[in-house]
Every structure is written in structure tokens, then in C-alpha cells.
Design a protein around this motif. Structure first.
Motif, PDB file in Angstrom:
ATOM      1  N   LYS A 272      29.902  33.581  58.887  1.00 38.53           N
ATOM      2  CA  LYS A 272      30.623  34.407  59.862  1.00 38.53           C
ATOM      3  C   LYS A 272      31.550  35.395  59.143  1.00 38.53           C
ATOM      4  CE  LYS A 272      29.315  32.906  63.987  1.00 38.53           C
ATOM      5  NZ  LYS A 272      28.558  33.836  64.861  1.00 38.53           N
TER       6      LYS A 272
ATOM      7  N   SER B 137      32.703  36.010  65.797  1.00 40.43           N
ATOM      8  CA  SER B 137      33.032  35.163  64.671  1.00 40.43           C
ATOM      9  C   SER B 137      33.757  33.933  65.213  1.00 40.43           C
ATOM     10  CB  SER B 137      33.880  35.944  63.667  1.00 40.43           C
ATOM     11  OG  SER B 137      34.149  35.157  62.522  1.00 40.43           O
TER      12      SER B 137
ATOM     13  N   ASN C 165      22.387  33.467  60.522  1.00 46.07           N
ATOM     14  CA  ASN C 165      23.777  33.908  60.689  1.00 46.07           C
ATOM     15  C   ASN C 165      24.118  35.117  59.825  1.00 46.07           C
ATOM     16  OD1 ASN C 165      24.008  31.739  62.399  1.00 46.07           O
ATOM     17  ND2 ASN C 165      25.201  30.474  60.999  1.00 46.07           N
TER      18      ASN C 165
END
Lengths: 320, 320
Positions: free
Chosen positions: B153, B122, B98
């Protein structure tokens, strides 16, 4: 008590090291910096409890050597970093030092001394321009940094928050106001002038104001910042709740007010040593820093605030 | 128009690829995923304009091959990622996929196709628990993620914002509501049930509700999410101002309301296929997602919203 400070050759690191050594005769302090750190003169009497280690923390090998299973520190103060103008001018260097080296240290710490206390110095630079008159607290304005320095500081705050939530570490991120009056030389911080316009004239030297005199700043004396950094490790972690970040107290002042106090403390001759010399690059960065804060959270957590701008500047003048 | 989608084998990636190919006969779409991606059936007629590339984006070598000087994409959609429960269960994997792989891609892009448009998905998971009844917009509540997924995120959002500010890339971060009703199989998202409790019964299968029926969710149909992802690349970058992030529109619904609509659309037999089975791990994650949003910013930027929960669920039922 065994404490280590990174970036310990910087002004705040030096003051903090001296204060920690003076606070408790049981405390040992390791000072690391990319240039060989020196022990502050004020701490000379405690030299036997201090250790100075030259260390480039962008090297994982160096980090692994400093932080290892054989010695558990009680607190790690992360003060190293490329300052605002520096990180804006050299993006890669800022990312490497401000973000990557810090993250590597945090990962190393959770491996070799899980749960250890970490105090990370963040900055009001995580905020961008706020609406005029808006009074910021930790829960009413999403930080949108307008510098790479602010972005990097904010990212570390979030890593540290998640590591703390997961129990990897016991992190505390503290957002510093502009620290003034700093002793020593100008730095690569865009805020360097905020010390320079007081320090230089009081030392009989010329100085320049690179921003408008109506510019508002959120400042704090080194004395109070150091006191608050020492307090940051003493706050029970539960007191932070889910958010391990706190905005340090400060005072809102204008550049003009600082010059007025310089005159009242140092006289008109000293005051005359300061000239206006606009610098668009510095001004652009400084304008992204909000000057209005509500520090209820900090005070609730037991952090202190300056008495007044005059007491701050007078304190510096008397230290000379 | 040459577009690439990462994580393109996921449900949203597949829908987006099909929609982009259908939108414009000049558009070519590259689908990449860590498992060999397939072209969605709906896009079979456009197979000549699609390219499927199996790619592990945690490998810098693979990223360097996909993104290079010889072919400039018009837009990069970054949809790959370890989902919320997955990133909570496997911290290192979440960070690697991520955060690190995404950052590496962004750095590669600014080197080989500077200024290129990047749409990053996101999530509302960047927010933690909000005060009861509090209506969130992009400028009134600082995100404090209570999951590693949300943290990762958020960190990419800030990198992308800084890269856009500096002109390295033209980034747009879009925070997705819970996307439901997703076709296909359950995922590693804690929100997987929000599709499962509709999808499974409508397909004649049993399903379980792992949270309280009074749980409020902020949801959006795949149709509208895909429409908005397509729009995200069309918004003039100036319209974003200094903040390249937008909360996508959604609808606030309770789990009970979803079950009621399931019954009115699918009948009581389908409804009877859903059982309550509390799961503390899933509930703990879901409770950190706020359900109340003011989407003025999204609407001003031209993003769309769902008509109603019933239209959403009926749409899924009719697609079967």
C-alpha cells in the motif's frame, strides 16, 4: 569473502572496491557496471582478486547470469542507479534502473541465495522540504520525496525492509549524504557541483555554483562514506530492529563555508576560479534536500563521522 | 460524471457504487472485479447507469481494454487488492495484485487519460508499532509497515504522489481505518473479526474474538468511509500540498467496548454468542496497527468522522 558491487564504475563504487580489496587478503570483489568497469589504480596490486563484469542490470537475463546458484556472494552492494537530475529528466529510465532492476535483483537473490546480505545505497533525497531548523532522525519525519529519484530510492528501501522482515534477504539501506569531494568528472547528480566547486579549482580549472551561497548541504567525505559502507555489512542484523534503514552521518555546511575552506586550503587564486551561475533546475532539486540530521541511530550502530569540513577538503587536496 | 471502481464487488466497493449512483442522476458507474461484479440491491433503480465488468487486473491486456483513449473517466477508484492476511500468506500474489497491477493501471492511465483523478485506498497498516500513547498524524511518524500488505500500500502511495507531483495523474491516497460493521461474509483481512463480532451475533450467529479484549482498534463505519471516499474526489488537488495522502478519521475503541455496545444494542443473548478464541497469526498482524490518530489534516480537507461507536453499531443493527 566474496563481494559484488553494482554501479562499480561510479566514484563511490571504485573507492569501495579498492578499500574492500585492501582490507582483507581473502576478499574477492566483483565489479559490475553498465559500462565495462575498470579496477581502480589504487587496487592494481590486488588485481588477481578482482573481477570486472560489464552488465546491463535492466536485463533479467544478465541478472540471472551474474547471480546464480553456483556462487554465493557474502555481500551484495547495490550502488547502480540513475542519479537525481538524470531520473528527474528521464522518468522511465529512472524507474527501470533505480526501481525495477533493483527489485528484479532482489527477487533473483532471494531465489538463488536466500538470506544473503544486501547493502543498498539510498539517499537523503527520500526526504522533501523539512520545516526550517527541524532536525531529522529516522523516526520523526515521514519521507515525502520531491524527486522521482528520492521516490525510487524510498520504494526500494521498503521492499528491502519487507524482504528482510520475511527473512528473504538480510537488507541494509543506507541513506547517503552528498558525497564530496568526489574525484573524477561531474555527474548527473544535482549535487555534482558540491564536489565541482572544490575539485575543479584545486585542479586549476574553473567551476560554477548553481545555487545560492547560503544553501545548506548535508555532506560527507568519500573516505567516511566508504568506511561506513564497509561497516554496513558488519552490523549484526538484529541491531537494526524492525527498520533496516539508517541515515549516514554527515556535516551541515553552507556553500559559502565550502568556498571559505577552499580559499584557506588552496589560496585566493584557486578560490577565484569559482563563479556564481544560478541554475534553477539544479536549485529546485537541491532545495528539497534537508541539511539537518540527528545521527544518533547511525552512531549507535557504529557508523563514523567526518572530523571537519576542513579535514575533508584538505584530505582531497593532499590526494592530488 | 463517469466513474469506475476496481474491486467493486468488495463490501466498500458495493456501498460506494450505490452511493455514487444515488448522489447524482448524471453519474454512471463502472464496477469491475476479478469475480463478475453484481450491482448492489440498493442501486437496482439505477441499473441503467451502472455497468458490471468482470476483469482480472493483473492482466495488462485486460487493463488496456478497460482504460483506453475512447472513454475518459472522471475518477478512478482503486479498491481492488489482496487483504492483509491474504498478502501475508501469499507474498507473490500480494505483490502482483496490490503493487504491480496498480502500477500498471497508473501507467496506463497516464498514457490514455493523462491528469485523470485517481482515488487509491491505502490503510493504517502502512504504520507499524508506534510508541505507547503516541498520537499519529501524517507528518510525525515515518511509516514502517510490518506486513507485506502495508508495504505494498505504501509503495503505491509513493508512486501516486510522484505521478501527481509530475502532473501525470491527480492522485489521492486515503488511509482507511478498520471498516466496521461490514455487512456480508468474513474476509481475508486480519481485521475481519472487527465486523464479525458485531455482525454475526446480531444475525443470530456465533462469532470469535481472536485477540485480547483490551486490544485497541482504529475504526470507522462504512457510512462515513463511503462518505469520505466520495469527498476524496471533490477536494481541490491544491489542498493536499506536496503530499497526496490523508489518514481518514476514525474512532479509537477497545474490543471490550465493542462487545459492551453489542450487549446494550443487541441484548445479553446476542452478546453471549461471542467467544474468545485466540489466534496468534491474526493477533500478530493486528498488534502492528496503531489505534491513535490526530485527524486534523483530514478534517481540514473536509473529511467527516463518526458520531460514536454506539451510533455506528446501532446503525448496522437498524439496517437488518
Amino acid at each position: 569473502m566474496s563481494i559484488i558491487i553494482t554501479g562499480a564504475n561510479g566514484f563511490v563504487g571504485q573507492e569501495l572496491a579498492a578499500a574492500l580489496l585492501a582490507q582483507n587478503p581473502e576478499t574477492t570483489v566483483t565489479l559490475t557496471d553498465v559500462v565495462a568497469p575498470t579496477l581502480p589504480t589504487a587496487a592494481a596490486a590486488h588485481a588477481s582478486r578482482a573481477k570486472c563484469v560489464q552488465a546491463d542490470l535492466t536485463s533479467s537475463k544478465v541478472v540471472d547470469e551474474i547471480f546464480n546458484e553456483t556462487h554465493r556472494f557474502d555481500t551484495i552492494y547495490l550502488l547502480h542507479g540513475i542519479m537525481s537530475s538524470g531520473a528527474e529528466a528521464n522518468f522511465e529510465l529512472g524507474m527501470r534502473v533505480n526501481l525495477d532492476s533493483t527489485r528484479y535483483i532482489l527477487d533473483r537473490l532471494r531465489a538463488v541465495m536466500p538470506g544473503v546480505k544486501v547493502v543498498f545505497t539510498s539517499s537523503l533525497a527520500v526526504y522533501g522540504v523539512s520545516p526550517p531548523g527541524f532536525v531529522i532522525d529516522e523516526s520523526n519525519l515521514p519521507p515525502v520525496p520531491l524527486t522521482s529519484y528520492g521516490t525510487q530510492k524510498l520504494m526500494v528501501e521498503f521492499i528491502l525492509n519487507d524482504y528482510s522482515r520475511r527473512g528473504f534477504l538480510d537488507g541494509r539501506s543506507v541513506r547517503l549524504p552528498t558525497v564530496t569531494v568526489r574525484a573524477g568528472k561531474p555527474t548527473q547528480a544535482a549535487s555534482s557541483f558540491a564536489s565541482g566547486i572544490i575539485r575543479e579549482p584545486l585542479n586549476g580549472q574553473k567551476s560554477e555554483v548553481p545555487v545560492s551561497r547560503s544553501t545548506e548541504l548535508w555532506i560527507c567525505s568519500p573516505y567516511t562514506v566508504v568506511k561506513n559502507l564497509m561497516h554496513a555489512r558488519e552490523v549484526p542484523k538484529e541491531a537494526f530492529g524492525e527498520f533496516r534503514t539508517v541515515n549516514f552521518p554527515g556535516l551541515k555546511v553552507t556553500v559559502q563555508e565550502m568556498l571559505d575552506v577552499l580559499e584557506s586550503v588552496g589560496g585566493s587564486e584557486r578560490r577565484a576560479l569559482v563563479e556564481d551561475k544560478y541554475d534553477a533546475d539544479i536549485d529546485a532539486i537541491v532545495q528539497t534536500w534537508p541539511p539537518n540530521f540527528n545521527t544518533t541511530r547511525a552512531k549507535k550502530l557504529g557508523f563514523s563521522e567526518d572530523m571537519s569540513l576542513e579535514a575533508n577538503i584538505r584530505g582531497y587536496a593532499e590526494s592530488l
